[in-house]
Design an enzyme around this catalytic site. Structure first.
Site, PDB file in Angstrom:
ATOM      1  N   ASN A 152       0.900  -1.061  -0.172  1.00 26.04           N
ATOM      2  CA  ASN A 152      -0.302  -0.089  -0.022  1.00 26.04           C
ATOM      3  C   ASN A 152       0.909   1.590  -0.354  1.00 26.04           C
ATOM      4  O   ASN A 152       0.674   2.123  -0.641  1.00 26.04           O
ATOM      5  CB  ASN A 152      -0.776  -0.203   1.121  1.00 26.04           C
ATOM      6  N   LYS A 175      11.703  -8.833   0.850  1.00 32.19           N
ATOM      7  CA  LYS A 175      11.074  -9.727   0.175  1.00 32.19           C
ATOM      8  C   LYS A 175       9.923  -8.191  -0.044  1.00 32.19           C
ATOM      9  O   LYS A 175       9.151  -8.044   1.451  1.00 32.19           O
ATOM     10  CB  LYS A 175      10.180 -10.669   1.050  1.00 32.19           C
ATOM     11  N   PRO A 176      10.143  -7.824  -0.500  1.00 29.47           N
ATOM     12  CA  PRO A 176       8.438  -6.986  -1.166  1.00 29.47           C
ATOM     13  C   PRO A 176       7.186  -7.549  -1.591  1.00 29.47           C
ATOM     14  O   PRO A 176       7.263  -8.921  -1.872  1.00 29.47           O
ATOM     15  CB  PRO A 176       8.993  -6.055  -2.498  1.00 29.47           C
ATOM     16  N   GLU A 178       4.188  -8.615  -3.457  1.00 26.35           N
ATOM     17  CA  GLU A 178       3.965  -9.600  -5.178  1.00 26.35           C
ATOM     18  C   GLU A 178       3.299  -7.916  -6.229  1.00 26.35           C
ATOM     19  O   GLU A 178       3.086  -7.990  -6.972  1.00 26.35           O
ATOM     20  CB  GLU A 178       3.546 -10.128  -4.813  1.00 26.35           C
ATOM     21  N   THR A 230      -2.560  -8.849   9.991  1.00 26.78           N
ATOM     22  CA  THR A 230      -2.181  -9.339  11.581  1.00 26.78           C
ATOM     23  C   THR A 230      -1.603 -10.672  11.111  1.00 26.78           C
ATOM     24  O   THR A 230      -1.143 -11.063  11.998  1.00 26.78           O
ATOM     25  CB  THR A 230      -3.690  -8.797  12.898  1.00 26.78           C
ATOM     26  N   THR A 232      -0.698 -12.590   8.404  1.00 26.20           N
ATOM     27  CA  THR A 232       0.237 -12.726   8.039  1.00 26.20           C
ATOM     28  C   THR A 232       1.499 -12.441   9.496  1.00 26.20           C
ATOM     29  O   THR A 232       2.302 -13.369   9.838  1.00 26.20           O
ATOM     30  CB  THR A 232       0.831 -10.911   7.348  1.00 26.20           C
ATOM     31  N   GLU A 250       4.418  -4.079  11.831  1.00 28.73           N
ATOM     32  CA  GLU A 250       3.385  -3.315  11.772  1.00 28.73           C
ATOM     33  C   GLU A 250       2.509  -4.279  11.262  1.00 28.73           C
ATOM     34  O   GLU A 250       2.692  -4.452   9.911  1.00 28.73           O
ATOM     35  CB  GLU A 250       3.685  -1.936  11.003  1.00 28.73           C
ATOM     36  N   CYS A 284      -2.429   1.580   7.157  1.00 27.44           N
ATOM     37  CA  CYS A 284      -3.493   0.924   8.451  1.00 27.44           C
ATOM     38  C   CYS A 284      -4.293   1.980   9.475  1.00 27.44           C
ATOM     39  O   CYS A 284      -4.141   1.497   9.464  1.00 27.44           O
ATOM     40  CB  CYS A 284      -2.223   0.676   8.758  1.00 27.44           C
ATOM     41  N   GLU A 385     -11.122  -5.022   9.516  1.00 27.48           N
ATOM     42  CA  GLU A 385     -10.103  -3.915   9.277  1.00 27.48           C
ATOM     43  C   GLU A 385     -10.980  -4.241   7.584  1.00 27.48           C
ATOM     44  O   GLU A 385     -10.498  -5.666   7.484  1.00 27.48           O
ATOM     45  CB  GLU A 385      -8.709  -3.991   9.489  1.00 27.48           C
ATOM     46  N   LYS A 455      -1.138  -3.960  21.126  1.00 28.75           N
ATOM     47  CA  LYS A 455      -2.829  -4.873  20.650  1.00 28.75           C
ATOM     48  C   LYS A 455      -2.811  -5.570  19.208  1.00 28.75           C
ATOM     49  O   LYS A 455      -1.309  -5.959  19.351  1.00 28.75           O
ATOM     50  CB  LYS A 455      -4.006  -4.414  21.208  1.00 28.75           C
ATOM     51  N   GLY A 458       0.440  -4.638  16.113  1.00 25.54           N
ATOM     52  CA  GLY A 458       1.742  -5.136  16.292  1.00 25.54           C
ATOM     53  C   GLY A 458       2.879  -4.920  17.688  1.00 25.54           C
ATOM     54  O   GLY A 458       2.152  -4.922  18.872  1.00 25.54           O
ATOM     55  N   GLU A 462       8.494   1.390  14.014  1.00 29.20           N
ATOM     56  CA  GLU A 462       9.426   2.042  13.186  1.00 29.20           C
ATOM     57  C   GLU A 462       9.733   4.015  13.642  1.00 29.20           C
ATOM     58  O   GLU A 462       9.721   4.071  14.045  1.00 29.20           O
ATOM     59  CB  GLU A 462       9.120   2.003  11.545  1.00 29.20           C
TER      60      GLU A 462
HETATM   61  P1  NAD Z   1       0.181  -9.044   3.851  1.00 28.19           P
HETATM   62  O1  NAD Z   1      -0.118  -9.518   5.734  1.00 28.19           O
HETATM   63  O2  NAD Z   1      -1.422 -10.123   2.483  1.00 28.19           O
HETATM   64  O3  NAD Z   1       1.488  -8.894   2.554  1.00 28.19           O
HETATM   65  C1  NAD Z   1       2.797  -8.281   3.289  1.00 28.19           C
HETATM   66  C2  NAD Z   1       3.472  -8.967   2.770  1.00 28.19           C
HETATM   67  O4  NAD Z   1       3.341 -10.324   3.659  1.00 28.19           O
HETATM   68  C3  NAD Z   1       3.596  -9.109   1.900  1.00 28.19           C
HETATM   69  O5  NAD Z   1       4.684  -8.616   1.589  1.00 28.19           O
HETATM   70  C4  NAD Z   1       3.231 -10.801   1.883  1.00 28.19           C
HETATM   71  O6  NAD Z   1       4.081 -10.998   0.122  1.00 28.19           O
HETATM   72  C5  NAD Z   1       4.083 -10.837   2.739  1.00 28.19           C
HETATM   73  N1  NAD Z   1       2.707 -12.474   3.020  1.00 28.19           N
HETATM   74  C6  NAD Z   1       2.185 -12.545   2.988  1.00 28.19           C
HETATM   75  N2  NAD Z   1       1.718 -14.095   3.827  1.00 28.19           N
HETATM   76  C7  NAD Z   1       2.793 -14.722   3.932  1.00 28.19           C
HETATM   77  C8  NAD Z   1       3.108 -15.999   4.832  1.00 28.19           C
HETATM   78  N3  NAD Z   1       3.062 -16.062   5.135  1.00 28.19           N
HETATM   79  N4  NAD Z   1       4.409 -16.038   5.376  1.00 28.19           N
HETATM   80  C9  NAD Z   1       5.838 -14.800   4.513  1.00 28.19           C
HETATM   81  N5  NAD Z   1       5.090 -13.515   4.166  1.00 28.19           N
HETATM   82  C10 NAD Z   1       4.046 -13.679   3.917  1.00 28.19           C
HETATM   83  O7  NAD Z   1      -1.025  -7.189   3.278  1.00 28.19           O
HETATM   84  P2  NAD Z   1      -0.741  -6.445   2.472  1.00 28.19           P
HETATM   85  O8  NAD Z   1      -2.474  -6.843   2.077  1.00 28.19           O
HETATM   86  O9  NAD Z   1       0.638  -6.645   1.843  1.00 28.19           O
HETATM   87  O10 NAD Z   1      -0.689  -4.976   2.921  1.00 28.19           O
HETATM   88  C11 NAD Z   1      -1.652  -4.760   3.688  1.00 28.19           C
HETATM   89  C12 NAD Z   1      -1.877  -4.981   5.716  1.00 28.19           C
HETATM   90  O11 NAD Z   1      -0.852  -4.708   5.959  1.00 28.19           O
HETATM   91  C13 NAD Z   1      -2.918  -4.746   6.216  1.00 28.19           C
HETATM   92  O12 NAD Z   1      -3.576  -5.338   7.198  1.00 28.19           O
HETATM   93  C14 NAD Z   1      -2.333  -2.995   6.555  1.00 28.19           C
HETATM   94  O13 NAD Z   1      -3.239  -2.408   8.278  1.00 28.19           O
HETATM   95  C15 NAD Z   1      -1.106  -3.950   7.225  1.00 28.19           C
HETATM   96  N6  NAD Z   1      -0.316  -2.688   7.077  1.00 28.19           N
HETATM   97  C16 NAD Z   1       0.136  -2.125   8.376  1.00 28.19           C
HETATM   98  C17 NAD Z   1       1.379  -0.419   8.696  1.00 28.19           C
HETATM   99  C18 NAD Z   1       1.343  -0.504   9.392  1.00 28.19           C
HETATM  100  O14 NAD Z   1       2.400   0.264   9.847  1.00 28.19           O
HETATM  101  N7  NAD Z   1       1.163  -0.891  11.185  1.00 28.19           N
HETATM  102  C19 NAD Z   1       1.207   0.030   7.164  1.00 28.19           C
HETATM  103  C20 NAD Z   1       0.949   0.157   5.814  1.00 28.19           C
HETATM  104  C21 NAD Z   1      -0.147  -2.028   5.530  1.00 28.19           C
END
Ligand code: NAD
Length: 498
Positions: A152, A175-176, A178, A230, A232, A250, A284, A385, A455, A458, A462
């Site tokens: 995002n 690992k950015p 996908e 959360t 993940t 996070e 987020c 969320e 809670k 995370g 950062e």
């Molecule tokens: P996601 O959890 O789907 O993916 C995040 C990253 O984790 C990706 O690189 C993904 O490939 C990887 N991933 C997914 N499954 C995995 C697994 N089983 N093992 C290891 N890596 C895995 O999240 P998203 O859709 O990319 O992002 C949205 C989420 O991120 C929302 O819940 C948002 O609130 C959260 N977010 C939090 C913050 C913060 O600062 N707290 C900031 C931005 C986004």
């Protein structure tokens, strides 16, 4: 034309070991933009080994800290020169408007400058160890950090982690997401162009359950830093925990926006609109729950609905567009399902709540910005969320009621409080169980200001000195300064043990 993106390991762009790829499609048009090499667990091994070798021979952390800072400042300057092209790339990949991505990326050189400045000025400590010893405690890098990032804010979130990790002298494997790998990959090139040695920064694009899993389970890491959902976060932290690898996470949020009865309505509505719909609601810290004092509730909601209806959806590359598409089909399906469920549970859609009918938008994952009323803490949408352009509104009676309703949530990332009575705003801010509270503002971020939640949002933070410190460990050297020789076994006298 479809661009090809490769892995970046040990200073070279290389294909995946098995030649596998995945594609990234435009959320606006559906067209395939990139074919990306999909890192296998074997590629992750090679990347971690390259990072480990760079750490062990000290090619990065062994240079004087002020030289590390110079390199990071050079990278900041290169990035600043390229920001407009990179912002366009981010918009093409993830569908956030160009205006937003330009505003965001133009600030990112500050992270390299800030963590460069911390690197150059960081000092160890000399704790008191009594009369016969001098204790010097250095802060040294942890070693190899695995960084897993979401789509995002592809570059912002990668940058927050990368700048702190590199400033402190670590080697990294990124690992950015996908859904947005192109610009994080470009960052590796910029850092090396600025002088970061090969092997220090490695990038392994791939899917979460394959590449992300391989990185989070890797025994060769000294830290794992993830931003994501959360669920993940739980999986990744458990994987890392089995190897005793410390985790910063996070995760998700459901931020309340609290509007007191003395807030100027126009400013509060503008703030709520920004909090709810920037990034098409995919942040987020999205202001996902608007809590308004009962006496002005109807007025605020009416004004919010009017301004929400006027938001312009469209091609995110068009400077006139205010709301782009959601990032993917899956993300839109999640929003459609959550809004449908809220209606089935008795909530009322006050505006939006639909996929737009405009045929010009039919190729993208658009969804109308949505305001939902008639909702209580019993509804799923109060707690869950959604990560889309959906805000729920509810009244509160007084300060205590506002705090109770705001804290009634599994997440604790962020909140904002709007009002003219500074004392009341600050009392409320202090009572909120979240990591970040804005007063008469929302969604502001600075490299010096801690960012992290409580809670289910995370672990750890950062930004700021805490983040830098979290990428170091103490290395304690205790030197004897005693005038008399020490021989424990030569005497039966009572001797001091330490
Ligand atoms: P996601 O959890 O789907 O993916 C995040 C990253 O984790 C990706 O690189 C993904 O490939 C990887 N991933 C997914 N499954 C995995 C697994 N089983 N093992 C290891 N890596 C895995 O999240 P998203 O859709 O990319 O992002 C949205 C989420 O991120 C929302 O819940 C948002 O609130 C959260 N977010 C939090 C913050 C913060 O600062 N707290 C900031 C931005 C986004």
């Amino acid at each position: 034309m479809v661009d090809q993106l490769l892995l970046h390991i040990d200073g070279r762009n290389v294909p995946a070991a098995d030649g596998g790829t995945f594609t990234v499609a435009s959320p606006t048009t559906g067209e395939v933009l990139f074919e990306v090499s999909h890192a296998t667990p074997a590629d992750v091994d090679v990347a971690v080994a390259a990072a480990r070798a760079a750490y062990l021979d000290r090619r990065w952390w062994g240079i004087p800290a002020r030289d590390r800072a110079r390199v990071l400042n050079r990278a900041a300057a290169i990035l600043a020169d390229r920001v407009d092209d990179l912002a366009r790339e981010e918009t093409r990949q993830i569908g956030r408007t160009l205006r937003e991505m330009r505003a965001q990326l133009r600030r990112l050189p500050e992270w390299l400058e800030y963590f460069g400045a911390l690197a150059a000025t960081w000092e160890g400590t000399v704790p008191d160890f009594g009369p016969n010893h001098l204790n010097v405690v250095r802060r040294v890098p942890l070693g190899v950090a695995g960084l897993i990032t979401p789509w995002n804010h592809p570059l912002l979130i990668t940058m927050k982690k990368v700048a702190a990790a590199l400033g402190a002298g670590n080697s990294i494997v990124v690992k950015p997401s996908e859904l947005g790998p192109a610009v994080p990959l470009a960052l590796a090139g910029i850092l090396e162009e600025a002088g970061v040695p090969a092997g220090v920064v490695n990038v392994v694009p791939g899917l979460g359950p394959t590449t992300g899993r391989a990185l989070s389970e890797h025994r060769g890491l000294d830290k794992l830093d993830i931003t994501g959902g959360t669920e993940t976060g739980r999986v990744v932290a458990a994987n890392a925990g089995r190897n005793l690898v410390p985790v910063t996470a996070e995760l998700g949020g459901k931020a309340p926006v609290i509007v007191f009865d003395d807030a100027p309505v126009e400013a509060a509505v503008a703030g709520a609109l920004f909090a709810s719909f920037i990034a098409t609601g995919q942040t987020c810290v999205q202001g996902a729950r608007l809590l308004v004092q009962r006496t002005i509730h109807d007025e605020v909601v009416q004004a919010l609905v009017a301004r929400t209806r006027a938001l312009r959806l469209g091609d995110p590359l068009d400077p006139q567009t205010q709301i782009g598409p959601l990032v993917s089909q899956a993300q839109r399906a999640k929003v459609v399902e959550a809004v449908g469920r809220a209606q089935a549970q008795g909530a009322t859609v006050l505006c939006g709540g639909r996929v737009p009918e405009d045929p010009g938008l039919s190729h993208g994952w658009f969804y109308e910005p949505t305001v939902i009323g008639g909702i209580t803490p019993d509804h799923d949408l109060w707690h869950e969320e959604v990560f889309g352009p959906v805000v729920v509104v509810a009244p509160f009676d007084d300060e205590g009621d506002a705090v109770a309703k705001a804290n009634d949530c599994p997440y604790g990332l962020a909140a904002s409080v709007w009002g003219a009575d500074t004392g009341r705003c600050l009392r409320t801010a202090q009572a909120l169980d979240v990591g970040i509270v804005w007063v008469n503002d929302h969604h502001r971020v600075d490299p010096a200001s801690p960012w992290g939640g409580t809670k289910e949002s995370g672990l750890g933070t950062e930004n700021g000195v805490d983040s830098f410190r979290g990428y170091t460990r103490p290395h304690s050297i205790i030197v004897s300064t005693a005038a008399q020789p020490f021989d424990w076994f030569a005497s039966t006298q009572e001797l001091r043990y330490s």
